[in-house]
Motif scaffolding. Structure first.
Motif, mmCIF file in Angstrom:
data_model
loop_
_atom_site.group_PDB
_atom_site.id
_atom_site.type_symbol
_atom_site.label_atom_id
_atom_site.label_comp_id
_atom_site.label_asym_id
_atom_site.label_seq_id
_atom_site.Cartn_x
_atom_site.Cartn_y
_atom_site.Cartn_z
ATOM 1 N N ARG A 130 0.822 -1.206 0.000
ATOM 2 C CA ARG A 130 0.000 0.000 0.000
ATOM 3 C C ARG A 130 0.861 1.262 0.000
ATOM 4 N N GLY A 131 2.163 1.115 0.298
ATOM 5 C CA GLY A 131 3.077 2.236 0.311
ATOM 6 C C GLY A 131 4.364 1.862 1.021
ATOM 7 N N PRO A 132 5.410 2.701 0.935
ATOM 8 C CA PRO A 132 6.689 2.398 1.584
ATOM 9 C C PRO A 132 6.564 2.175 3.086
ATOM 10 N N ASP A 133 5.586 2.814 3.733
ATOM 11 C CA ASP A 133 5.391 2.653 5.175
ATOM 12 C C ASP A 133 4.117 1.889 5.498
ATOM 13 N N ASP A 134 3.607 1.136 4.542
ATOM 14 C CA ASP A 134 2.399 0.346 4.771
ATOM 15 C C ASP A 134 2.396 -0.829 3.801
ATOM 16 N N HIS A 135 3.069 -1.905 4.194
ATOM 17 C CA HIS A 135 3.105 -3.080 3.331
ATOM 18 C C HIS A 135 3.379 -4.343 4.148
ATOM 19 N N ARG A 136 3.186 -5.449 3.484
ATOM 20 C CA ARG A 136 3.422 -6.763 4.096
ATOM 21 C C ARG A 136 4.111 -7.651 3.077
ATOM 22 N N GLU B 265 6.546 -19.904 6.882
ATOM 23 C CA GLU B 265 6.486 -18.527 6.412
ATOM 24 C C GLU B 265 6.894 -17.570 7.521
ATOM 25 N N THR B 266 7.466 -16.439 7.083
ATOM 26 C CA THR B 266 7.774 -15.333 7.986
ATOM 27 C C THR B 266 7.160 -14.081 7.399
ATOM 28 N N GLY B 267 6.308 -13.418 8.162
ATOM 29 C CA GLY B 267 5.643 -12.222 7.695
ATOM 30 C C GLY B 267 6.346 -10.966 8.164
ATOM 31 N N ILE B 268 6.596 -10.041 7.231
ATOM 32 C CA ILE B 268 7.234 -8.768 7.549
ATOM 33 C C ILE B 268 6.212 -7.667 7.281
ATOM 34 N N HIS B 269 5.778 -6.987 8.341
ATOM 35 C CA HIS B 269 4.760 -5.938 8.237
ATOM 36 C C HIS B 269 5.409 -4.594 8.544
ATOM 37 N N THR C 227 -5.053 -6.240 5.652
ATOM 38 C CA THR C 227 -4.100 -7.272 5.252
ATOM 39 C C THR C 227 -2.676 -6.910 5.636
ATOM 40 N N THR C 228 -2.322 -5.647 5.529
ATOM 41 C CA THR C 228 -0.949 -5.227 5.839
ATOM 42 C C THR C 228 -0.751 -4.914 7.314
ATOM 43 N N ALA C 229 -1.818 -4.584 8.044
ATOM 44 C CA ALA C 229 -1.695 -4.250 9.466
ATOM 45 C C ALA C 229 -1.332 -5.489 10.277
ATOM 46 N N PHE C 230 -0.713 -5.258 11.434
ATOM 47 C CA PHE C 230 -0.327 -6.394 12.275
ATOM 48 C C PHE C 230 -0.430 -6.023 13.749
#
Length: 369
Positions: free
Chosen positions: A92-98, A107-111, A233-236
């Motif tokens: 969604r943007g440089p400061d909002d992605h997953r 899997e490893t999720g990076i938010h 989806t991108t929030a954590f």
């Protein structure tokens, strides 16, 4: 019954052909010729830099060909640039992605949000929080074609840019743009960036060193959807019961830069001008631009000893009375350890000759005892 089987055989043959075509369809579509565009190289680069607000989701794959030395501080970086990394991304943007890194083990999720990064390890149920910093070590999101392509093009001059045709990537028409570094010190021969014709989003980036036809890095989208991902989806938020911890930046260069005081680095090294970067420790000297970069830092003796042993394990290591150096594709590393002087580490996308030249131009600092 035999006659019935013979009658059915042609039908099964037809089914087999259809299945084979369906399986091969992505490769067939990718091989179809794509009409090129007359857009100039500089204009295409400007389109890429203006597309930093494009939202998308997709699947990307990065293949690194760098045999970097493995140390305790840099093992994750070595893996990132020497192995295959598969990533699902919602941007969604440089400061909002997953970005979810997919491996055989899980899997490893990076938010990412405005405050920093959450890393969620599914199997361990562990969430790690790391504050935002402009001097972070490379991570999987940095290898996305969209991220890497934009960064490598941002400092290229018009004279370094050429057009290289068109192709289909992830089912989309892509226009080619090549960067040929102008600096004599560079160990990078060329960087090819393939740009989505419709959005300006880089779809593939291929980095070639001077001495090999095998890419040092090849990162590309395999699937891409240009609709905006949902914010949920991108929030954590760490789930109940998860282990939560705070990460600190690690690594030989960063640790050295923080422990040791400021250094009076020269204005240029190996013909590369010194540059500044907000958040960089004062004990680190940064030089170059674009794809040709060099970092220099004094190293504590204990860390220098461990790094020397690691570099010496490489069959291609070059040693002399005061230094040891290796080249891993277009990346060079050199440890300088003169007697009764503080050790230095030099590393970057420069040739071994450039490292030697830069080392000779460094000030000799008395080692603290």
């Amino acid at each position: 019954m035999a006659s019935g089987w013979r009658a059915a055989a042609p039908r099964w043959a037809v089914v087999g052909v259809v299945v084979a075509v369906v399986v091969a369809l992505p490769a067939i579509v990718g091989a179809l010729p794509v009409a090129d565009s007359a857009v100039p190289a500089a204009e295409l680069r400007a389109t890429v830099l203006a597309a930093d607000d494009v939202r998308y989701s997709g699947y990307a794959e990065s293949a690194g060909g760098l045999a970097l030395p493995v140390t305790r501080q840099l093992d994750s970086v070595a893996d990132l640039f020497s192995d295959r990394t598969e990533m699902r991304v919602w941007w969604r943007g440089p400061d909002d992605h997953r970005v979810d890194v997919v491996t055989a083990a899980g899997e490893t999720g990076i938010h990412r949000d405005a405050r920093g990064t959450w890393t969620w390890e599914y199997e361990r149920a562990t969430a790690t929080r790391e504050a935002a910093t402009p001097f972070a070590l490379p991570a999987p999101p940095d290898l996305l074609p969209s991220t890497l392509g934009r960064r490598l093009l941002s400092e290229a001059t018009d004279e370094e840019l050429t057009r290289i045709g068109a192709r289909r990537i992830a089912g989309r028409d892509a226009l080619g743009l090549r960067v040929t570094p102008a600096e004599p010190a560079s160990a990078v021969r060329q960087v090819d960036v393939w740009v989505d014709r419709a959005s300006g989003l880089p779809l593939q980036v291929v980095v070639l060193g001077e001495a090999s036809e095998v890419p040092a890095l090849d990162t590309r989208f395999l699937d891409l959807d240009l609709s905006a991902p949902d914010a949920a989806t991108t929030a954590f938020v760490p789930p109940p019961g998860a282990a939560v911890r705070t990460a600190e930046q690690a690594g030989i260069v960063l640790e050295a830069g923080r422990r040791l005081g400021p250094v009076r680095f020269p204005g240029t090294l190996a013909g590369l001008p010194r540059r500044t970067l907000e958040g960089a420790p004062p004990g680190i000297g940064l030089y170059g631009r674009g794809v040709t970069l060099l970092a220099v830092a004094p190293v504590p003796p204990r860390l220098a000893d461990g790094l020397r042993r690691t570099l010496a394990q490489s069959p291609a290591a070059v040693t002399d009375d005061t230094s040891i150096r290796i080249a891993a594709g277009p990346v060079g590393l050199m440890l300088v350890d003169p007697q009764d002087a503080r050790p230095f580490l030099l590393t970057g996308t420069v040739s071994l000759d450039a490292l030697v030249e830069a080392a000779a131009q460094l000030p000799v600092l008395v080692r603290q005892r």
